[in-house]
Design an enzyme around this catalytic site. Structure first.
Site, PDB file in Angstrom:
ATOM      1  N   ASP A 180      53.284  38.660  34.085  1.00 30.73           N
ATOM      2  CA  ASP A 180      52.496  39.132  32.931  1.00 30.73           C
ATOM      3  C   ASP A 180      52.765  38.418  31.601  1.00 30.73           C
ATOM      4  OD1 ASP A 180      51.782  40.845  34.945  1.00 30.73           O
ATOM      5  OD2 ASP A 180      52.430  42.669  33.938  1.00 30.73           O
TER       6      ASP A 180
ATOM      7  N   HIS B 250      43.011  44.815  33.690  1.00 31.51           N
ATOM      8  CA  HIS B 250      42.478  46.178  33.671  1.00 31.51           C
ATOM      9  C   HIS B 250      40.961  46.214  33.468  1.00 31.51           C
ATOM     10  CE1 HIS B 250      46.487  47.776  33.741  1.00 31.51           C
ATOM     11  NE2 HIS B 250      46.812  47.304  32.559  1.00 31.51           N
TER      12      HIS B 250
ATOM     13  N   LYS C 227      46.469  42.721  38.876  1.00 30.98           N
ATOM     14  CA  LYS C 227      46.801  44.117  39.192  1.00 30.98           C
ATOM     15  C   LYS C 227      46.243  45.050  38.136  1.00 30.98           C
ATOM     16  CE  LYS C 227      51.417  43.450  37.172  1.00 30.98           C
ATOM     17  NZ  LYS C 227      51.321  44.212  35.945  1.00 30.98           N
TER      18      LYS C 227
ATOM     19  N   HIS D  61      44.969  47.266  26.538  1.00 27.18           N
ATOM     20  CA  HIS D  61      45.564  45.936  26.639  1.00 27.18           C
ATOM     21  C   HIS D  61      45.089  45.249  27.911  1.00 27.18           C
ATOM     22  CE1 HIS D  61      48.250  48.553  28.973  1.00 27.18           C
ATOM     23  NE2 HIS D  61      48.460  47.483  29.726  1.00 27.18           N
TER      24      HIS D  61
ATOM     25  N   CYS E  37      57.059  46.059  33.868  1.00 29.09           N
ATOM     26  CA  CYS E  37      56.506  45.297  34.994  1.00 29.09           C
ATOM     27  C   CYS E  37      57.517  44.359  35.645  1.00 29.09           C
ATOM     28  CB  CYS E  37      55.247  44.549  34.555  1.00 29.09           C
ATOM     29  SG  CYS E  37      53.921  45.700  34.099  1.00 29.09           S
TER      30      CYS E  37
ATOM     31  N   ASP F 235      48.263  41.683  34.321  1.00 31.25           N
ATOM     32  CA  ASP F 235      47.486  42.911  34.180  1.00 31.25           C
ATOM     33  C   ASP F 235      46.039  42.463  34.035  1.00 31.25           C
ATOM     34  OD1 ASP F 235      49.655  44.628  34.246  1.00 31.25           O
ATOM     35  OD2 ASP F 235      49.294  45.480  32.258  1.00 31.25           O
TER      36      ASP F 235
ATOM     37  N   HIS G  18      46.147  55.417  31.888  1.00 32.88           N
ATOM     38  CA  HIS G  18      47.064  54.349  31.476  1.00 32.88           C
ATOM     39  C   HIS G  18      46.748  53.923  30.039  1.00 32.88           C
ATOM     40  CE1 HIS G  18      49.838  51.048  32.056  1.00 32.88           C
ATOM     41  NE2 HIS G  18      48.897  50.134  31.827  1.00 32.88           N
TER      42      HIS G  18
END
Length: 191
Positions: A9, A54, A99, A74, A141, A52, A60
């Site tokens: 990340d 998203h 992810k 984010h 993470c 990440d 979250h």
């Protein structure tokens, strides 16, 4: 022994100036690039990066986050914040694993590459038996990824000088937890 580097990340939103900045994130990006610029990509047979990515991760994201289970918006898929930091040179990366499209997903072992292959399956298919973990954030993470690497039967090292944590207390607790689980904490210079 087949060794891989997992870069966790190293994204704009997690570095200084991002929507969820971690102090030292930009230095981690540059440090990882320096490691991989060495002979033979720093000695790694494989290099993978997680991110990440998203879309709608539910609770979250929160307007009033608690910074434990909920966070400001984010790393939304396709945005500048979700891109890798410009100081992280991706030319040495073999595969990117995404992810968290519809959930929190802290561990890189929850991430998939383009054809939906999980990180752990990708590593096993290439005979990887040991991994070094670097990236952001040590206490979230990075921690989850390193612990899942151990659970997957991989000899796991954390390159402690190439990680950045959210907070001092949670970072110290995460390091203790990782060590107790069998993660060896070393510096990149110890290679």
């Amino acid at each position: 022994m087949t060794r891989a580097l997992i870069v966790v990340d190293v994204q704009n939103d997690f570095c200084e100036g991002g929507s969820l900045p971690v102090s030292g994130g930009s230095a981690v990006a540059a440090g990882v690039t320096g490691l991989l610029a060495g002979p033979g990509r720093g000695g790694f047979e494989h290099v993978v990066a997680t991110r990440d990515w998203h879309t709608d991760p539910g609770s979250h994201f929160a307007a009033e986050p608690d910074y434990v289970n909920s966070w400001p918006v984010h790393c939304v898929a396709g945005t500048k914040g979700a891109e890798f930091h410009p100081d992280f040179d991706r030319t040495h990366v073999d595969e990117v694993f995404s992810k968290g499209a519809f959930q929190a997903a802290y561990s890189g072992f929850e991430a998939v590459e383009g054809s939906d292959t999980l990180l752990g399956d990708w590593l096993r298919a290439r005979g990887v038996d040991e991994v070094d973990v670097v990236g952001i954030a040590t206490d979230y993470c990075v921690r989850a990824t390193a612990l899942d690497a151990v659970k997957s039967g991989l000899r796991t090292r954390l390159l402690g000088d190439l990680v950045a944590g959210v907070a001092e207390g949670s970072t110290a607790a995460a390091l203790a937890e990782m060590r107790a689980a069998g993660v060896e904490v070393v510096s990149a210079a110890q290679g």
